[in-house]
Design a protein around this motif. Structure first.
Motif, PDB file in Angstrom:
ATOM      1  N   SER A  72       0.832  -1.209   0.000  1.00 12.74           N
ATOM      2  CA  SER A  72       0.000   0.000   0.000  1.00 12.74           C
ATOM      3  C   SER A  72       0.864   1.256   0.000  1.00 12.74           C
ATOM      4  CB  SER A  72      -0.930  -0.002   1.209  1.00 12.74           C
ATOM      5  OG  SER A  72      -1.858  -1.068   1.131  1.00 12.74           O
ATOM      6  N   LYS A  73       2.034   1.189   0.620  1.00 16.76           N
ATOM      7  CA  LYS A  73       2.963   2.320   0.612  1.00 16.76           C
ATOM      8  C   LYS A  73       3.613   2.493  -0.753  1.00 16.76           C
ATOM      9  CE  LYS A  73       4.104   1.653   5.506  1.00 16.76           C
ATOM     10  NZ  LYS A  73       5.156   1.245   6.471  1.00 16.76           N
ATOM     11  N   GLU A  74       3.697   1.395  -1.513  1.00 14.36           N
ATOM     12  CA  GLU A  74       4.379   1.411  -2.809  1.00 14.36           C
ATOM     13  C   GLU A  74       3.438   1.629  -3.985  1.00 14.36           C
ATOM     14  OE1 GLU A  74       7.514  -2.005  -1.196  1.00 14.36           O
ATOM     15  OE2 GLU A  74       6.001  -2.482  -2.708  1.00 14.36           O
ATOM     16  N   GLY A  75       2.152   1.332  -3.776  1.00 17.57           N
ATOM     17  CA  GLY A  75       1.204   1.379  -4.881  1.00 17.57           C
ATOM     18  C   GLY A  75       0.148   2.450  -4.719  1.00 17.57           C
ATOM     19  N   GLU A  76      -0.985   2.203  -5.349  1.00 18.98           N
ATOM     20  CA  GLU A  76      -2.073   3.183  -5.432  1.00 18.98           C
ATOM     21  C   GLU A  76      -3.263   2.654  -4.649  1.00 18.98           C
ATOM     22  OE1 GLU A  76      -2.755   5.354  -9.347  1.00 18.98           O
ATOM     23  OE2 GLU A  76      -4.457   3.975  -9.297  1.00 18.98           O
ATOM     24  N   LEU A  77      -3.642   3.367  -3.585  1.00 20.74           N
ATOM     25  CA  LEU A  77      -4.740   2.944  -2.724  1.00 20.74           C
ATOM     26  C   LEU A  77      -5.902   3.921  -2.864  1.00 20.74           C
ATOM     27  CD1 LEU A  77      -5.209   0.654  -0.553  1.00 20.74           C
ATOM     28  CD2 LEU A  77      -4.804   2.425   1.162  1.00 20.74           C
ATOM     29  N   GLY A  78      -7.109   3.386  -2.888  1.00 21.54           N
ATOM     30  CA  GLY A  78      -8.285   4.242  -3.000  1.00 21.54           C
ATOM     31  C   GLY A  78      -9.540   3.483  -2.651  1.00 21.54           C
ATOM     32  N   LEU A  79     -10.684   4.119  -2.882  1.00 23.16           N
ATOM     33  CA  LEU A  79     -11.988   3.508  -2.662  1.00 23.16           C
ATOM     34  C   LEU A  79     -12.704   3.342  -3.994  1.00 23.16           C
ATOM     35  CD1 LEU A  79     -13.417   5.404   0.463  1.00 23.16           C
ATOM     36  CD2 LEU A  79     -12.617   3.034   0.391  1.00 23.16           C
ATOM     37  N   VAL A  80     -13.506   2.279  -4.102  1.00 24.84           N
ATOM     38  CA  VAL A  80     -14.272   2.028  -5.321  1.00 24.84           C
ATOM     39  C   VAL A  80     -15.658   1.537  -4.936  1.00 24.84           C
ATOM     40  CG1 VAL A  80     -13.272  -0.309  -5.490  1.00 24.84           C
ATOM     41  CG2 VAL A  80     -14.343   0.734  -7.502  1.00 24.84           C
ATOM     42  N   TRP A 118      -0.983  -2.286  -7.576  1.00 25.75           N
ATOM     43  CA  TRP A 118       0.445  -2.374  -7.270  1.00 25.75           C
ATOM     44  C   TRP A 118       1.194  -2.998  -8.442  1.00 25.75           C
ATOM     45  CZ3 TRP A 118       3.688  -6.649  -6.841  1.00 25.75           C
ATOM     46  CH2 TRP A 118       4.913  -6.443  -6.207  1.00 25.75           C
ATOM     47  N   GLY A 119       2.380  -2.490  -8.686  1.00 25.96           N
ATOM     48  CA  GLY A 119       3.220  -3.020  -9.760  1.00 25.96           C
ATOM     49  C   GLY A 119       3.646  -1.907 -10.701  1.00 25.96           C
ATOM     50  N   GLU A 120       4.210  -2.289 -11.807  1.00 19.01           N
ATOM     51  CA  GLU A 120       4.725  -1.326 -12.780  1.00 19.01           C
ATOM     52  C   GLU A 120       3.631  -0.361 -13.226  1.00 19.01           C
ATOM     53  OE1 GLU A 120       6.322  -1.440 -17.381  1.00 19.01           O
ATOM     54  OE2 GLU A 120       6.901  -3.085 -16.035  1.00 19.01           O
ATOM     55  N   GLY A 121       3.913   0.924 -13.140  1.00 15.78           N
ATOM     56  CA  GLY A 121       2.979   1.945 -13.586  1.00 15.78           C
ATOM     57  C   GLY A 121       2.136   2.560 -12.492  1.00 15.78           C
ATOM     58  N   PHE A 122       2.204   2.013 -11.280  1.00 15.01           N
ATOM     59  CA  PHE A 122       1.416   2.554 -10.173  1.00 15.01           C
ATOM     60  C   PHE A 122       2.347   3.199  -9.149  1.00 15.01           C
ATOM     61  CE2 PHE A 122      -1.217  -1.070 -11.673  1.00 15.01           C
ATOM     62  CZ  PHE A 122      -2.240  -0.307 -12.208  1.00 15.01           C
ATOM     63  N   SER A 123       2.047   4.438  -8.795  1.00 15.47           N
ATOM     64  CA  SER A 123       2.911   5.220  -7.906  1.00 15.47           C
ATOM     65  C   SER A 123       2.254   5.397  -6.545  1.00 15.47           C
ATOM     66  CB  SER A 123       3.189   6.592  -8.519  1.00 15.47           C
ATOM     67  OG  SER A 123       3.801   6.461  -9.787  1.00 15.47           O
ATOM     68  N   PRO A 124       3.051   5.569  -5.483  1.00 11.14           N
ATOM     69  CA  PRO A 124       2.492   5.775  -4.141  1.00 11.14           C
ATOM     70  C   PRO A 124       1.618   7.029  -4.077  1.00 11.14           C
ATOM     71  CG  PRO A 124       4.849   5.308  -4.041  1.00 11.14           C
ATOM     72  CD  PRO A 124       4.524   5.540  -5.483  1.00 11.14           C
ATOM     73  N   ASN A 125       0.541   6.955  -3.296  1.00 11.61           N
ATOM     74  CA  ASN A 125      -0.315   8.142  -3.128  1.00 11.61           C
ATOM     75  C   ASN A 125      -0.576   8.435  -1.652  1.00 11.61           C
ATOM     76  OD1 ASN A 125      -2.017   5.952  -2.743  1.00 11.61           O
ATOM     77  ND2 ASN A 125      -3.732   6.814  -3.894  1.00 11.61           N
ATOM     78  N   GLY A 126       0.372   8.074  -0.810  1.00  9.94           N
ATOM     79  CA  GLY A 126       0.331   8.516   0.576  1.00  9.94           C
ATOM     80  C   GLY A 126      -0.226   7.541   1.587  1.00  9.94           C
ATOM     81  N   ALA A 127      -0.616   6.339   1.179  1.00 14.91           N
ATOM     82  CA  ALA A 127      -1.190   5.374   2.119  1.00 14.91           C
ATOM     83  C   ALA A 127      -0.094   4.697   2.932  1.00 14.91           C
ATOM     84  CB  ALA A 127      -2.005   4.328   1.371  1.00 14.91           C
ATOM     85  N   LYS A 128      -0.462   4.293   4.149  1.00 12.52           N
ATOM     86  CA  LYS A 128       0.484   3.604   5.032  1.00 12.52           C
ATOM     87  C   LYS A 128       0.033   2.195   5.373  1.00 12.52           C
ATOM     88  CE  LYS A 128       2.056   7.887   7.290  1.00 12.52           C
ATOM     89  NZ  LYS A 128       1.223   8.788   6.454  1.00 12.52           N
ATOM     90  N   LYS A 129      -1.246   1.878   5.111  1.00 12.90           N
ATOM     91  CA  LYS A 129      -1.779   0.562   5.463  1.00 12.90           C
ATOM     92  C   LYS A 129      -2.969   0.257   4.568  1.00 12.90           C
ATOM     93  CE  LYS A 129      -3.807  -2.039   9.363  1.00 12.90           C
ATOM     94  NZ  LYS A 129      -2.993  -3.243   9.140  1.00 12.90           N
ATOM     95  N   PHE A 130      -3.215  -1.038   4.349  1.00 10.44           N
ATOM     96  CA  PHE A 130      -4.384  -1.441   3.572  1.00 10.44           C
ATOM     97  C   PHE A 130      -5.596  -1.471   4.512  1.00 10.44           C
ATOM     98  CE2 PHE A 130      -7.297  -4.506   1.579  1.00 10.44           C
ATOM     99  CZ  PHE A 130      -7.366  -3.971   0.310  1.00 10.44           C
ATOM    100  N   SER A 131      -6.361  -0.382   4.493  1.00  6.30           N
ATOM    101  CA  SER A 131      -7.535  -0.291   5.359  1.00  6.30           C
ATOM    102  C   SER A 131      -8.540   0.676   4.757  1.00  6.30           C
ATOM    103  CB  SER A 131      -7.149   0.187   6.761  1.00  6.30           C
ATOM    104  OG  SER A 131      -6.781   1.554   6.735  1.00  6.30           O
TER     105      SER A 131
END
Length: 393
Positions: free
Chosen positions: A37-45, A356-369
């Motif tokens: 989650s720190k390395e990728g893109e976290l959001g709500l859907v 997460w993976g190639e092409g996805f950048s961090p957006n400030g998350a610290k945990k998957f929640s």
């Protein structure tokens, strides 16, 4: 590039007052998901469109990249497809749970998680007790089965309540009601007589286990709509693994390969590692693999907070760790819908997702929640667009 979708069924939820106001996702030990989650893109859907039922069928259709407002016409027909049950003209199908009612209340929506072998004998007894070719029961997995009716199309008009929505509640007010409901109520009443002294139930009682006292009918469906193959829509070959017929049915509807992996179940006895390894092996022949894990949802329906936390922890330890180290993989991780411990049923609120993976950048998350996903400000309104975000337009 290879792709993987991990659906952690029902993992999202609400804060639990008795656990410091934290959700199960916050309480579970998930070092791999948190690091990613720190390395990728976290959001709500939002996987369940407004005014639609928050079933796994509707929500998972969104996760797989199909608009449920267009293609969702009921859950039972999807499960029937998985089980190879044809639905002809004038035929309808209903989910048929084996349940336990005690003192007029819903004691167990799963008849104590009755085994597949035991329930098959009970379903066979129900068929043998009926002298009507227009009424047929089909055995499924554990407590989940299918009823098919011919010539009773108006049964689809009946108002039905899933048994997992009414734990410990008096069942009288939740029986099928309204136009078309009489055949359903008649069959449920008939089943009580058939099941009461069946040898399977007698043995369960002697072992101190919950007997299956009746059937419960709900989620009526007619014929399925045609859905375009996943490869045609997204240009990728795909395979899916799940312990439940619903997801297998969805896979067949969109021409995904259904993986047969030993040890895959719907509960904590699932072989999580084998499911992950089997999905990764499938990527040798396919572009995308879908891993659906039912255990957190089943635990939440039972109100078993510790089991739900344990399921999420084991998914992180035994599944996510393997996906994280696989290499050359773009990954989508998300629940399909929330199943809060407090309500013990599905809810339609948006769920957290991780890309997460190639092409996805961090957006400030610290945990998957849930709260971390909300705090990033990233929100996808139409859930079926999440697949395009994973694989590209």
């Amino acid at each position: 590039m290879k792709y993987c979708v991990l659906i952690i069924d029902g993992a999202a939820g609400l804060p639990i007052a008795q656990r410091g106001g934290k959700t199960c996702l916050e309480l579970a030990e998930t070092p791999n998901l948190d690091a990613m989650s720190k390395e990728g893109e976290l959001g709500l859907v939002r996987t369940v469109p407004p005014d639609m039922e928050p079933s796994s069928a509707c929500a998972c259709m969104s996760v797989l990249g199909y608009d449920p407002k267009v293609y969702y016409k009921g859950r039972s027909a999807i499960e029937a497809r998985s089980m190879g049950i044809p639905i002809g003209e004038g035929e309808v199908v209903f989910r048929c749970n084996l349940v336990a009612i005690r003192d007029g209340k819903m004691w167990s929506y799963s008849a104590g998680y009755i085994s597949t072998e035991e329930s098959a004998k009970l379903i066979a007894a129900l068929n043998e007790s009926l002298d009507d070719d227009n009424i047929n029961f089909y055995p499924g997995v554990s407590y989940r089965h299918i009823l098919k009716l011919k010539g009773y199309e108006d049964a689809l008009l009946a108002s039905c309540t899933p048994p997992h929505d009414i734990p410990d509640k008096p069942v009288g007010e939740f029986l099928p009601r309204g136009e078309g409901s009489q055949i359903l109520r008649d069959l449920m009443g008939h089943s009580e007589t058939v099941l009461r002294y069946h040898p399977v139930n007698e043995k369960r009682r002697r072992r101190g286990e919950i007997p299956a006292t009746t059937i419960w009918l709900f989620w009526g469906s007619g014929q399925l709509p045609e859905m375009p193959p996943f490869r045609e829509v997204y240009g990728l070959s795909a395979a899916l693994t799940s312990g439940v017929d619903l997801l297998k049915g969805l896979a067949k509807m969109v021409a995904m390969e259904v993986l047969d992996i030993d040890g895959v179940t719907d509960g904590l006895d699932n072989d999580f590692a084998a499911q992950a390894e089997g999905a990764l092996e499938a990527l040798e022949e396919n572009d995308l693999a879908v891993i659906h894990i039912e255990a957190p949802d089943e635990a939440a329906h039972a109100g078993a907070v510790d089991d739900k936390i344990e399921a999420i922890h084991r998914i992180d330890k035994e599944v996510v760790s393997r996906l994280r180290s696989a290499g050359n993989l773009r990954l989508l991780v998300m629940p399909d819908h929330p199943t809060p411990i407090k309500t013990r049923t599905h809810s339609p609120e948006p769920v957290p997702f991780l890309l997460w993976g190639e092409g996805f950048s961090p957006n400030g998350a610290k945990k998957f929640s849930e709260i971390e996903a909300k705090n990033t400000g990233l929100f996808i309104e139409d859930g079926y667009n999440i697949m395009k975000r994973l694989v590209g337009d």
